[in-house]
Design a protein around this motif. Sequence first.
Motif, PDB file in Angstrom:
ATOM      1  N   LYS A  56     -22.793  90.923 -33.484  1.00 43.19           N
ATOM      2  CA  LYS A  56     -23.954  89.171 -31.597  1.00 43.19           C
ATOM      3  C   LYS A  56     -24.536  88.481 -33.056  1.00 43.19           C
ATOM      4  O   LYS A  56     -24.287  87.128 -31.502  1.00 43.19           O
ATOM      5  CB  LYS A  56     -25.208  90.258 -31.946  1.00 43.19           C
ATOM      6  CG  LYS A  56     -24.744  91.884 -31.550  1.00 43.19           C
ATOM      7  CD  LYS A  56     -26.220  92.672 -30.950  1.00 43.19           C
ATOM      8  CE  LYS A  56     -25.779  93.991 -30.993  1.00 43.19           C
ATOM      9  NZ  LYS A  56     -26.896  94.705 -30.340  1.00 43.19           N
ATOM     10  N   ARG A  58     -24.315  84.202 -33.634  1.00 45.04           N
ATOM     11  CA  ARG A  58     -23.222  82.772 -33.498  1.00 45.04           C
ATOM     12  C   ARG A  58     -24.122  81.300 -33.887  1.00 45.04           C
ATOM     13  O   ARG A  58     -25.386  81.598 -34.011  1.00 45.04           O
ATOM     14  CB  ARG A  58     -22.894  82.991 -31.957  1.00 45.04           C
ATOM     15  CG  ARG A  58     -23.893  82.594 -31.010  1.00 45.04           C
ATOM     16  CD  ARG A  58     -23.185  83.050 -29.497  1.00 45.04           C
ATOM     17  NE  ARG A  58     -23.175  84.839 -29.685  1.00 45.04           N
ATOM     18  CZ  ARG A  58     -22.897  85.466 -28.784  1.00 45.04           C
ATOM     19  NH1 ARG A  58     -22.267  84.863 -27.720  1.00 45.04           N
ATOM     20  NH2 ARG A  58     -22.880  86.579 -28.996  1.00 45.04           N
ATOM     21  N   SER A  61     -24.675  76.414 -30.406  1.00 47.49           N
ATOM     22  CA  SER A  61     -23.394  75.091 -29.862  1.00 47.49           C
ATOM     23  C   SER A  61     -24.318  73.676 -29.715  1.00 47.49           C
ATOM     24  O   SER A  61     -23.741  73.141 -29.771  1.00 47.49           O
ATOM     25  CB  SER A  61     -23.052  75.407 -28.203  1.00 47.49           C
ATOM     26  OG  SER A  61     -24.258  75.509 -27.600  1.00 47.49           O
ATOM     27  N   LEU A  66     -28.067  80.191 -36.749  1.00 49.34           N
ATOM     28  CA  LEU A  66     -27.593  81.101 -36.110  1.00 49.34           C
ATOM     29  C   LEU A  66     -28.715  81.866 -35.361  1.00 49.34           C
ATOM     30  O   LEU A  66     -29.715  82.227 -35.622  1.00 49.34           O
ATOM     31  CB  LEU A  66     -27.031  81.693 -37.840  1.00 49.34           C
ATOM     32  CG  LEU A  66     -25.740  81.081 -38.698  1.00 49.34           C
ATOM     33  CD1 LEU A  66     -26.085  81.727 -39.729  1.00 49.34           C
ATOM     34  CD2 LEU A  66     -25.201  81.203 -38.410  1.00 49.34           C
ATOM     35  N   ASP A  70     -26.884  81.551 -27.042  1.00 51.23           N
ATOM     36  CA  ASP A  70     -27.257  80.623 -27.589  1.00 51.23           C
ATOM     37  C   ASP A  70     -27.262  80.137 -26.170  1.00 51.23           C
ATOM     38  O   ASP A  70     -26.294  80.372 -25.114  1.00 51.23           O
ATOM     39  CB  ASP A  70     -25.221  80.156 -27.569  1.00 51.23           C
ATOM     40  CG  ASP A  70     -24.803  79.059 -28.037  1.00 51.23           C
ATOM     41  OD1 ASP A  70     -25.243  78.025 -27.843  1.00 51.23           O
ATOM     42  OD2 ASP A  70     -23.797  79.165 -27.526  1.00 51.23           O
TER      43      ASP A  70
END
Length: 201
Positions: A56, A58, A61, A66, A70
């Motif tokens: 889960k 990531r 962007s 982390l 996103d």
Amino acid sequence: MKSASAGPEIERLISLLAKLPGLGPRSARRAALNLLGKKDALMRPLADALADAADKIRACSECGNLDVADPCTVCAAPNRLDAAICVVETVGDLWALERAGAFKGRYHVLGGVLSALDGVRPEDLNITKLVERAARDEVTEIVLALNATVDGQTTAHYLADRMAGCGVSITSLARGVPVGGELDYLDDGTLAAAFRSRSSV
């Protein structure tokens, strides 16, 4: 060194634990024994948490933090100031600044610093995205919160050159005497930095 009394599964566990920062072979062996001795209370919950995190979590962007979302929680927060972006080496540095509560703007994680010795080049870091963000109309200041190492300072100078045409103010954290520090115990470099960063009282 492998033990004749440990099977391949245990050796693999020890080997993987030893790859973590701060854990050598002996510490990894102790950690493995601790986990194996507390399978239900510690080992299985840890395995579940690791699997959940791998699935889960990531990189954001926008800033490189982390999170499970996103954009990340910090980027999505409506009360953050858009005018300033604080540039850090790692996510751990971002978390440290957030714990201190000293910065209310946006962040940008480089993912490391330039290093000729380690072969880290500008294209290996999250620099292009930073330059794009610095050029946005609402951004007026870039704070370079990089570690006071040779590579950190080299990276800071490189970033300042790259963003010279963006029309933003580029600042860095003050260096010098830490709160509670005694002059007699500080190294020469820290004392010199403290004098360069001195301010009125």
